[in-house]
Design a protein around this motif. Structure first.
Motif, PDB file in Angstrom:
ATOM      1  N   ILE A 336       0.593  -0.891  -0.089  1.00 33.97           N
ATOM      2  CA  ILE A 336      -0.307   0.116  -0.091  1.00 33.97           C
ATOM      3  C   ILE A 336       0.723   0.766   0.230  1.00 33.97           C
ATOM      4  O   ILE A 336       1.642   1.080   1.184  1.00 33.97           O
ATOM      5  CB  ILE A 336      -0.936  -0.372   0.433  1.00 33.97           C
ATOM      6  CG1 ILE A 336      -1.821  -1.196   1.397  1.00 33.97           C
ATOM      7  CG2 ILE A 336      -1.988   1.256   1.249  1.00 33.97           C
ATOM      8  CD1 ILE A 336      -1.477  -1.831   1.975  1.00 33.97           C
ATOM      9  N   ARG A 337       0.902   2.106  -0.835  1.00 32.23           N
ATOM     10  CA  ARG A 337       1.444   3.042  -0.861  1.00 32.23           C
ATOM     11  C   ARG A 337       0.466   4.454  -0.636  1.00 32.23           C
ATOM     12  O   ARG A 337      -0.735   4.692  -1.530  1.00 32.23           O
ATOM     13  CB  ARG A 337       1.810   3.412  -2.561  1.00 32.23           C
ATOM     14  CG  ARG A 337       3.155   2.236  -2.877  1.00 32.23           C
ATOM     15  CD  ARG A 337       3.501   2.012  -4.446  1.00 32.23           C
ATOM     16  NE  ARG A 337       4.803   3.666  -4.237  1.00 32.23           N
ATOM     17  CZ  ARG A 337       4.313   4.570  -5.589  1.00 32.23           C
ATOM     18  NH1 ARG A 337       3.275   4.892  -5.485  1.00 32.23           N
ATOM     19  NH2 ARG A 337       5.135   5.293  -5.049  1.00 32.23           N
ATOM     20  N   VAL A 338       1.451   5.197   0.596  1.00 34.59           N
ATOM     21  CA  VAL A 338       0.402   6.588   0.487  1.00 34.59           C
ATOM     22  C   VAL A 338       0.738   7.861   0.605  1.00 34.59           C
ATOM     23  O   VAL A 338       2.303   7.649   0.711  1.00 34.59           O
ATOM     24  CB  VAL A 338      -0.169   6.931   2.430  1.00 34.59           C
ATOM     25  CG1 VAL A 338      -0.402   7.496   2.838  1.00 34.59           C
ATOM     26  CG2 VAL A 338      -0.823   5.717   2.402  1.00 34.59           C
ATOM     27  N   ILE A 339       0.899   8.901  -0.912  1.00 36.14           N
ATOM     28  CA  ILE A 339       1.448   9.365  -1.070  1.00 36.14           C
ATOM     29  C   ILE A 339       0.872  10.982  -1.279  1.00 36.14           C
ATOM     30  O   ILE A 339      -0.665  11.091  -1.274  1.00 36.14           O
ATOM     31  CB  ILE A 339       1.220   9.777  -2.823  1.00 36.14           C
ATOM     32  CG1 ILE A 339       1.588   8.424  -2.813  1.00 36.14           C
ATOM     33  CG2 ILE A 339       1.957  11.324  -3.428  1.00 36.14           C
ATOM     34  CD1 ILE A 339       1.442   8.503  -4.796  1.00 36.14           C
ATOM     35  N   LEU A 346       7.263  18.940   4.485  1.00 37.02           N
ATOM     36  CA  LEU A 346       6.935  17.778   3.736  1.00 37.02           C
ATOM     37  C   LEU A 346       8.414  17.204   4.778  1.00 37.02           C
ATOM     38  O   LEU A 346       7.554  15.409   5.141  1.00 37.02           O
ATOM     39  CB  LEU A 346       7.083  17.630   3.180  1.00 37.02           C
ATOM     40  CG  LEU A 346       5.763  17.977   1.392  1.00 37.02           C
ATOM     41  CD1 LEU A 346       6.163  18.429   0.035  1.00 37.02           C
ATOM     42  CD2 LEU A 346       5.260  16.946   1.996  1.00 37.02           C
ATOM     43  N   LYS A 347       9.130  17.850   5.228  1.00 37.71           N
ATOM     44  CA  LYS A 347      10.445  16.590   5.778  1.00 37.71           C
ATOM     45  C   LYS A 347       9.577  15.898   6.842  1.00 37.71           C
ATOM     46  O   LYS A 347      10.530  15.250   7.386  1.00 37.71           O
ATOM     47  CB  LYS A 347      11.396  17.442   5.724  1.00 37.71           C
ATOM     48  CG  LYS A 347      12.782  16.162   6.019  1.00 37.71           C
ATOM     49  CD  LYS A 347      14.701  17.210   5.461  1.00 37.71           C
ATOM     50  CE  LYS A 347      15.105  16.218   6.191  1.00 37.71           C
ATOM     51  NZ  LYS A 347      16.757  16.385   5.641  1.00 37.71           N
ATOM     52  N   VAL A 367       9.716   5.511   3.436  1.00 37.92           N
ATOM     53  CA  VAL A 367       9.699   6.463   2.965  1.00 37.92           C
ATOM     54  C   VAL A 367      10.642   6.859   2.220  1.00 37.92           C
ATOM     55  O   VAL A 367      11.986   7.196   1.779  1.00 37.92           O
ATOM     56  CB  VAL A 367       9.995   7.008   4.280  1.00 37.92           C
ATOM     57  CG1 VAL A 367       9.634   8.664   4.846  1.00 37.92           C
ATOM     58  CG2 VAL A 367       8.756   6.338   5.516  1.00 37.92           C
ATOM     59  N   GLU A 368       9.726   7.736   1.298  1.00 38.94           N
ATOM     60  CA  GLU A 368      10.872   8.656   0.437  1.00 38.94           C
ATOM     61  C   GLU A 368       9.736   9.165   0.039  1.00 38.94           C
ATOM     62  O   GLU A 368       9.550   9.507  -0.184  1.00 38.94           O
ATOM     63  CB  GLU A 368      10.550   7.660  -0.589  1.00 38.94           C
ATOM     64  CG  GLU A 368      11.502   7.734  -2.205  1.00 38.94           C
ATOM     65  CD  GLU A 368      11.357   7.256  -3.758  1.00 38.94           C
ATOM     66  OE1 GLU A 368      11.838   7.321  -4.579  1.00 38.94           O
ATOM     67  OE2 GLU A 368      10.160   6.175  -3.514  1.00 38.94           O
ATOM     68  N   ASN A 369      11.286  10.560   0.260  1.00 39.55           N
ATOM     69  CA  ASN A 369      11.152  11.794   0.154  1.00 39.55           C
ATOM     70  C   ASN A 369      11.369  12.396  -1.516  1.00 39.55           C
ATOM     71  O   ASN A 369      12.465  12.252  -2.297  1.00 39.55           O
ATOM     72  CB  ASN A 369      12.262  12.743   0.555  1.00 39.55           C
ATOM     73  CG  ASN A 369      12.109  13.184   2.076  1.00 39.55           C
ATOM     74  OD1 ASN A 369      10.312  12.779   2.436  1.00 39.55           O
ATOM     75  ND2 ASN A 369      12.359  12.552   3.450  1.00 39.55           N
ATOM     76  N   LYS A 370      10.458  13.015  -2.178  1.00 38.72           N
ATOM     77  CA  LYS A 370      10.769  13.637  -3.501  1.00 38.72           C
ATOM     78  C   LYS A 370       9.666  15.177  -3.006  1.00 38.72           C
ATOM     79  O   LYS A 370       9.649  15.778  -3.904  1.00 38.72           O
ATOM     80  CB  LYS A 370       9.489  13.118  -4.730  1.00 38.72           C
ATOM     81  CG  LYS A 370      10.299  11.349  -4.577  1.00 38.72           C
ATOM     82  CD  LYS A 370       9.568  10.085  -5.495  1.00 38.72           C
ATOM     83  CE  LYS A 370       9.286   9.251  -5.658  1.00 38.72           C
ATOM     84  NZ  LYS A 370       8.726   8.363  -6.478  1.00 38.72           N
ATOM     85  N   TYR A 371      10.343  15.449  -2.827  1.00 36.64           N
ATOM     86  CA  TYR A 371      10.352  17.116  -3.002  1.00 36.64           C
ATOM     87  C   TYR A 371      11.834  18.132  -3.103  1.00 36.64           C
ATOM     88  O   TYR A 371      12.357  17.842  -3.190  1.00 36.64           O
ATOM     89  CB  TYR A 371      10.080  18.175  -1.244  1.00 36.64           C
ATOM     90  CG  TYR A 371      10.743  17.531   0.458  1.00 36.64           C
ATOM     91  CD1 TYR A 371      12.224  18.691   0.347  1.00 36.64           C
ATOM     92  CD2 TYR A 371      10.968  16.301   0.661  1.00 36.64           C
ATOM     93  CE1 TYR A 371      13.481  18.113   0.837  1.00 36.64           C
ATOM     94  CE2 TYR A 371      12.241  16.548   1.952  1.00 36.64           C
ATOM     95  CZ  TYR A 371      13.244  17.111   2.004  1.00 36.64           C
ATOM     96  OH  TYR A 371      13.878  16.831   2.764  1.00 36.64           O
ATOM     97  N   THR A 372      11.003  19.860  -3.949  1.00 33.54           N
ATOM     98  CA  THR A 372      12.066  20.171  -3.803  1.00 33.54           C
ATOM     99  C   THR A 372      12.023  21.500  -3.341  1.00 33.54           C
ATOM    100  O   THR A 372      10.382  21.904  -2.607  1.00 33.54           O
ATOM    101  CB  THR A 372      12.461  20.499  -5.233  1.00 33.54           C
ATOM    102  OG1 THR A 372      10.274  20.494  -6.208  1.00 33.54           O
ATOM    103  CG2 THR A 372      12.798  19.185  -5.945  1.00 33.54           C
ATOM    104  N   LYS A 382       5.408  13.134  -0.329  1.00 28.66           N
ATOM    105  CA  LYS A 382       6.531  12.242   0.446  1.00 28.66           C
ATOM    106  C   LYS A 382       5.777  10.905   0.035  1.00 28.66           C
ATOM    107  O   LYS A 382       4.420  10.688   0.618  1.00 28.66           O
ATOM    108  CB  LYS A 382       6.059  12.758   1.819  1.00 28.66           C
ATOM    109  CG  LYS A 382       7.618  12.090   2.803  1.00 28.66           C
ATOM    110  CD  LYS A 382       7.424  13.010   3.933  1.00 28.66           C
ATOM    111  CE  LYS A 382       8.349  12.732   4.970  1.00 28.66           C
ATOM    112  NZ  LYS A 382       8.872  12.995   6.378  1.00 28.66           N
ATOM    113  N   VAL A 383       6.280  10.158   0.570  1.00 28.48           N
ATOM    114  CA  VAL A 383       5.574   8.856  -0.646  1.00 28.48           C
ATOM    115  C   VAL A 383       6.202   7.521   1.179  1.00 28.48           C
ATOM    116  O   VAL A 383       6.851   7.949   0.907  1.00 28.48           O
ATOM    117  CB  VAL A 383       6.194   8.101  -1.617  1.00 28.48           C
ATOM    118  CG1 VAL A 383       5.423   6.652  -2.045  1.00 28.48           C
ATOM    119  CG2 VAL A 383       5.881   8.783  -2.545  1.00 28.48           C
TER     120      VAL A 383
END
Length: 618
Positions: A336-339, A346-347, A367-372, A382-383
């Motif tokens: 299950i992926r919660v985005i 976000l961090k 947990v994967e951070n995909k922010y800029t 954030k995934v």
């Protein structure tokens, strides 16, 4: 060698060159306009329009009624050619240049110019030029300010830099904010046109009351013209940081020291021709200490209204989710992926909790951070990836994930949530996994009867005055069988009681059951049956620790295993090995790599760890 041979030798290189030659390939048409972003009123500056593909025809400049055109368009041509991978490319760029003067302050907008290339019309980009007022001390001097600009552009400072000629300014985009609300801190250099700044250095300020994230700036920084306090400066953004206040109250951004190096021309000591010739362009470098002023920030406490679904988010967010499959079989992994998407801290947002069914194996989420950082704000997503394994067939509900956040713009809490999923779990081909050990049959009690062997008396009888009947030996022999019977009954009752106590049975049989399962896993290892091997290893390990530590199935997890091992005074080293083994077994099934080598190592490690626990816990 005759003349014909010589001719062949001379022609051979020419023929090879002709064979390898490739016709030049023209580049795509590019038509661009360039001008300074900011100029000073009354200063001369250039506007240029560049086009490749040979220059084109019917060039038309935009309407420049807001500017005074001194000259133009003047044409300049530049041609180049290069060979890459055997292909030759050529380019001819023609530049149309105007020299103009801005007569009025404010923003000037110029439409794109047009030109025709090979019968097709192209339009350049538009331009916006900011016209700044002249320096107050130069007001009424006409074109004098243009000389200052030219002097600055040549990098020839003549006077020492005063406090108003060179300084560093620290600014924030807001001085009042909520906890965890982003604040943009900017450090900008201000240098007068006469100052030749060669370098700048600093130390990061101590911002202990804030979570700090540095904003990535271009490597090649450029000065921009800016009007400040009645003067025109060359300015450059030196550093930027996003600050997230960690608690309420009046917080301070302390004064930050910088050190600049300024190049100053050496004045000539005499009118000697020799000295004038050799010392005309000499410079010395001097250091300047530049310190910013401290800044006070008023941080407000987040208002009342938080719920259990508040995970620290401050900003503007949305949430969505996906599931790998809603129809699976027992012991299959489900992801299950919660985005979490949006703008804010976000961090710093914590991981949302999902209430999975109790008989699911639940692993720590990834947990994967995909922010800029754009426009002084942290934006992106954030995934959170949750991996679970249902162990039994049936229909299960995975509830929606609620996410509450605080919106600083409206000053209120908002709640968003994901979809709810219904998971249909069918029986697997190998049956359902059992995390508890089934009871074993009671051992049969066997009573071994011993026949009484009578010894025949000799034929020759003799008189004995002692009587056996009623003697001490007689009574001992009579009581001894009764004592033996009582002992056997006591032992039997104890064994029956122990067998009736399921916890003791599990503890007693933990090692033997684990050994049997490890033997099965060993056979699967030899047959290179990857999935079945990892499945049996997980059954063996969780079954062993659940039995050995008397942990109920509903509470069987790594955290509870670790806590129980600590309670039983198992060494930290052994506990670490147990947790690492469980982690390795959980993720090895889905990790790429040398499966055969990994399976061997996991099997040997499992045997070693179980042996250590057996030696420690009796």
């Amino acid at each position: 060698m005759n003349i014909l041979d010589k001719t062949k030798r001379l022609l051979l290189p020419v023929m090879l060159l002709m064979l390898t030659a490739v016709p030049a390939i023209a580049e795509d048409v590019s038509f661009t306009a360039q001008a300074p972003q900011a100029v000073v009123k009354g200063d001369q500056f250039r506007i240029s329009f560049k086009v490749n593909a040979g220059g084109g025809k019917e060039f038309r400049a935009p309407d420049m009624k807001s500017l005074s055109v001194l000259s133009g368009p003047s044409l300049s041509t530049f041609s180049s050619a290069q060979t890459i991978n055997g292909k030759m490319t050529s380019s001819t760029t023609v530049t149309y240049t105007y020299v103009v003067i801005a007569e009025e302050e404010g923003d000037i907008k110029l439409d794109g110019a047009t030109i025709k290339v090979d019968g097709k019309q192209y339009t350049s980009n538009s331009l916006t030029i900011k016209v700044l007022p002249p320096d107050q001390n130069q007001a009424g001097q006409g074109q004098g300010s243009s000389r200052s600009t030219q002097q600055q552009s040549s990098g020839q400072g003549t006077a020492s830099a005063g406090a108003d000629d060179l300084f560093m300014l620290a600014t924030v985009d807001k001085t009042t904010a909520y906890e965890q609300e982003a604040i943009l801190l900017t450090f900008k250099i201000y240098a007068a046109p006469s100052v030749n700044l060669t370098s700048m250095s600093n130390k990061m300020p101590d911002l202990k009351n804030f979570h700090v994230q540095e904003v990535e700036l271009p490597t090649q920084k450029e000065f921009q013209l800016e009007h400040y306090n009645g003067r025109n400066y060359q300015t450059m953004v030196w550093m930027q940081y996003l600050l997230f206040p960690q608690h309420s109250g009046e917080l301070e951004i302390p004064a930050t020291p910088f050190e600049g190096v300024v190049a100053q021309r050496v004045a000539r000591s005499s009118n000697d021709v020799f000295d004038m010739f050799f010392n005309s362009d000499r410079y010395v470098e001097t250091k300047r200490d530049l310190t910013t002023r401290p800044i006070k920030i008023n941080v407000k406490t987040l208002p009342q209204g938080k719920t259990k679904s508040f995970y620290g988010g401050v900003g503007d967010f949305s949430v969505s989710s996906t599931i790998s499959s809603t129809d699976v079989t027992a012991n299959d992994a489900v992801t299950i992926r919660v985005i979490l998407s949006g703008t804010g801290n976000l961090k710093l947002v914590k991981t949302p909790e999902i209430s999975f069914p109790q008989d699911f194996d639940i692993y720590d989420p990834k947990v994967e951070n995909k922010y800029t950082i754009k426009g002084g704000r942290q934006t992106g997503n954030k995934v959170y990836e949750y991996l679970v394994i249902p162990r039994h067939s049936g229909q299960y509900t995975i509830p929606a994930v609620e996410f509450q956040f605080f919106d600083p713009k409206s000053g209120s809490y908002k709640t968003v949530k994901t979809d709810e999923y219904t998971l249909n779990v069918a029986k697997g081909q190998g049956g359902e996994s059992q995390t508890s050990v089934s009871y074993v049959n009671k051992e049969d009690l066997k009573f071994v009867g011993q026949d009484v062997r009578f010894h025949a008396t000799p034929t020759a009888l003799k008189s004995d005055s002692s009587q056996f009947f009623g003697s001490l030996v007689f009574w001992l022999l009579m009581v001894l069988p009764l004592i033996i019977l009582l002992v056997v009954l006591a032992v039997s009752r104890k064994r029956i009681a122990d067998n009736a106590n399921s916890a003791k049975v599990r503890v007693k049989k933990a090692s033997s059951v684990a050994t049997k399962r490890l033997k099965v896993a060993r056979k699967l290892l030899m047959d290179n049956r990857k999935n079945e091997f990892y499945e049996e290893m997980m059954r063996a390990l969780y079954g062993y620790f659940g039995d050995k530590l008397s942990i109920p199935v509903a509470n069987l997890s790594k955290d509870n295993i670790e806590d129980e091992l600590k309670r039983r005074n198992v060494t930290t080293e052994h506990i670490t090995q147990v947790i690492e083994l469980l982690d390795d077994c959980e993720f090895a099934r889905y990790a790429p790599g040398d499966d055969e080598g990994r399976m061997d190592r996991l099997y040997e490690k499992a045997v070693s760890v179980i042996g250590q626990v057996e030696n420690t816990i009796r």
